[in-house]
Design a protein around this motif. Structure first.
Motif, PDB file in Angstrom:
ATOM      1  N   ASP A 278       0.811  -1.215   0.000  1.00 33.32           N
ATOM      2  CA  ASP A 278       0.000   0.000   0.000  1.00 33.32           C
ATOM      3  C   ASP A 278       0.849   1.271   0.000  1.00 33.32           C
ATOM      4  O   ASP A 278       0.352   2.367   0.280  1.00 33.32           O
ATOM      5  N   GLY A 279       2.124   1.117  -0.304  1.00 31.82           N
ATOM      6  CA  GLY A 279       2.987   2.280  -0.468  1.00 31.82           C
ATOM      7  C   GLY A 279       3.570   2.846   0.806  1.00 31.82           C
ATOM      8  O   GLY A 279       4.062   3.974   0.812  1.00 31.82           O
ATOM      9  N   VAL A 280       3.532   2.078   1.917  1.00 33.00           N
ATOM     10  CA  VAL A 280       4.135   2.532   3.169  1.00 33.00           C
ATOM     11  C   VAL A 280       5.566   2.023   3.237  1.00 33.00           C
ATOM     12  O   VAL A 280       5.815   0.811   3.166  1.00 33.00           O
ATOM     13  N   GLU A 281       6.512   2.926   3.358  1.00 32.98           N
ATOM     14  CA  GLU A 281       7.921   2.532   3.429  1.00 32.98           C
ATOM     15  C   GLU A 281       8.258   2.121   4.857  1.00 32.98           C
ATOM     16  O   GLU A 281       8.168   2.924   5.787  1.00 32.98           O
ATOM     17  N   VAL A 282       8.622   0.859   5.031  1.00 33.25           N
ATOM     18  CA  VAL A 282       8.975   0.318   6.348  1.00 33.25           C
ATOM     19  C   VAL A 282      10.488   0.196   6.435  1.00 33.25           C
ATOM     20  O   VAL A 282      11.099  -0.575   5.698  1.00 33.25           O
ATOM     21  N   SER A 283      11.086   0.962   7.347  1.00 25.01           N
ATOM     22  CA  SER A 283      12.550   0.910   7.483  1.00 25.01           C
ATOM     23  C   SER A 283      12.993  -0.149   8.487  1.00 25.01           C
ATOM     24  O   SER A 283      14.121  -0.629   8.434  1.00 25.01           O
ATOM     25  N   GLU A 284      12.078  -0.529   9.404  1.00 23.38           N
ATOM     26  CA  GLU A 284      12.440  -1.540  10.408  1.00 23.38           C
ATOM     27  C   GLU A 284      11.184  -2.157  10.993  1.00 23.38           C
ATOM     28  O   GLU A 284      10.188  -1.469  11.216  1.00 23.38           O
ATOM     29  N   ILE A 285      11.237  -3.450  11.257  1.00 22.12           N
ATOM     30  CA  ILE A 285      10.185  -4.133  12.002  1.00 22.12           C
ATOM     31  C   ILE A 285      10.859  -5.168  12.902  1.00 22.12           C
ATOM     32  O   ILE A 285      11.676  -5.970  12.435  1.00 22.12           O
ATOM     33  N   SER A 286      10.574  -5.121  14.188  1.00 21.70           N
ATOM     34  CA  SER A 286      11.276  -6.012  15.120  1.00 21.70           C
ATOM     35  C   SER A 286      10.367  -6.380  16.286  1.00 21.70           C
ATOM     36  O   SER A 286       9.490  -5.609  16.681  1.00 21.70           O
ATOM     37  N   LEU A 287      10.607  -7.579  16.827  1.00 20.92           N
ATOM     38  CA  LEU A 287       9.878  -8.046  18.003  1.00 20.92           C
ATOM     39  C   LEU A 287      10.634  -7.606  19.247  1.00 20.92           C
ATOM     40  O   LEU A 287      11.823  -7.893  19.390  1.00 20.92           O
ATOM     41  N   ARG A 288       9.940  -6.913  20.150  1.00 23.37           N
ATOM     42  CA  ARG A 288      10.585  -6.384  21.338  1.00 23.37           C
ATOM     43  C   ARG A 288       9.728  -6.631  22.571  1.00 23.37           C
ATOM     44  O   ARG A 288       8.612  -7.112  22.475  1.00 23.37           O
ATOM     45  N   LYS A 289      10.298  -6.239  23.712  1.00 19.29           N
ATOM     46  CA  LYS A 289       9.579  -6.358  24.973  1.00 19.29           C
ATOM     47  C   LYS A 289       9.740  -5.071  25.754  1.00 19.29           C
ATOM     48  O   LYS A 289      10.799  -4.438  25.722  1.00 19.29           O
TER      49      LYS A 289
END
Length: 306
Positions: A278-289
């Motif tokens: 959908d045209g969203v630029e994702v620079s990072e995705i991570s699992l955190r706590k």
């Protein structure tokens, strides 16, 4: 478990302002207790009342199972403290400064000076002038002075204040070693959340003069949550995609371009793909706590100083 220190509705008011307001804290024997709060939250005022340096407006202090009174100061012999920056004579040596303190405390055994210096790793600078020490060494010397009379309870007010990362690490190792090898009960006040998390078994959070929470560090894990953290260029569009196309309801915007998602944690690849499509630029995705800082912010609804 045996209690070393307790306060009951401890309060200090200056005219209409309550610097400390009805604080009830409990320090258990053998623990490292992290007294956590922003600068100005009431940490030092509380410690000063515990030590009898200022008189409470209301409330009581109990040390080693006995109520503290102005006339009975025997408990002070069982406590070592650093409150704010430790003061020494700058033109005297490390050893001479401790000798003066040993004499003033009426301790006949001169060996305690060398023993304390060895405990804090300063035995090789005994003849060096205080003015020539690094800030980290000065803080360790303050701890050495607090340890001269072999106290059962050690109270350290912001012991890493002003230190660089290497100095902070040194003090942290020293505190942990004292707890493990000397079995000291230690109360450490600090506004540096990351340091408290590495040190303490139990924390008390003080905010605007009130103790808002006491909890064991291990129990914080039960309250903290896992989440996916997204860093995106267009957070408004990202939120639209997450809500309308991914059916995400439990999320939070924590900063510009930073979104935390608290559901569908195993679907990170799918969420990433749908956002990109959908045209969203994702620079990072991570699992955190959640960290202690997150916990602190949730409890106080405020910001941190460090």
């Amino acid at each position: 478990m045996e209690t070393v220190l307790q306060t009951f509705e401890l309060t200090k008011a200056y005219k209409t302002h309550k610097a400390v307001d009805s604080v009830n804290l409990t320090v258990r024997k053998g623990d490292i207790y992290g007294f956590l709060g922003q600068n100005g939250a009431g940490k030092t005022t509380t410690i000063r009342m515990i030590m009898g340096l200022i008189k409470p407006t209301a409330g009581e202090v109990e040390l080693f199972g006995k109520k503290v009174t102005a006339k009975d100061t025997d408990h002070l012999e069982r406590i070592g403290t650093i409150i704010e920056f430790p003061g020494f004579y700058p033109n005297l040596s490390v050893g001479e400064n401790l000798e003066i303190h040993r004499y003033l405390m009426g301790m006949p055994d001169r060996k305690v000076v060398d023993e304390s210096l060895e405990l804090v790793g300063l035995q090789n600078v005994k003849t060096r002038k205080f003015s020539k020490l690094s800030l980290g060494m000065k803080q360790r010397l303050g701890i050495a002075r607090a340890l001269l009379h072999k106290p059962e309870l050690l109270i350290l007010d912001e012991p890493t204040n002003g230190l660089d990362p290497a100095g902070i690490k040194e003090i942290r190792r020293l505190i942990l070693d004292l707890a493990e090898t000397r079995h000291n009960t230690i109360m450490v006040s600090s506004h540096i959340l990351s340091e408290v998390q590495l040190l303490a078994k139990r924390i008390g959070i003080i905010h605007q003069g009130r103790l808002v929470k006491e909890v064991d560090i291990e129990d914080i894990d039960k309250f903290n949550q896992h989440y996916l953290e997204l860093k995106v260029k267009n957070d408004r569009k990202a939120v639209y995609v997450l809500e309308q196309k991914c059916n995400i309801k439990r999320y939070r915007m924590v900063d510009q371009g930073v979104i935390r998602i608290y559901e569908q944690l195993e679907e990170s690849a799918l969420l990433n793909r749908m956002l990109v499509q959908d045209g969203v630029e994702v620079s990072e995705i991570s699992l955190r706590k959640d960290s202690l800082e997150d916990y602190f912010l949730n409890i106080t609804g405020g910001t941190t100083d460090g």
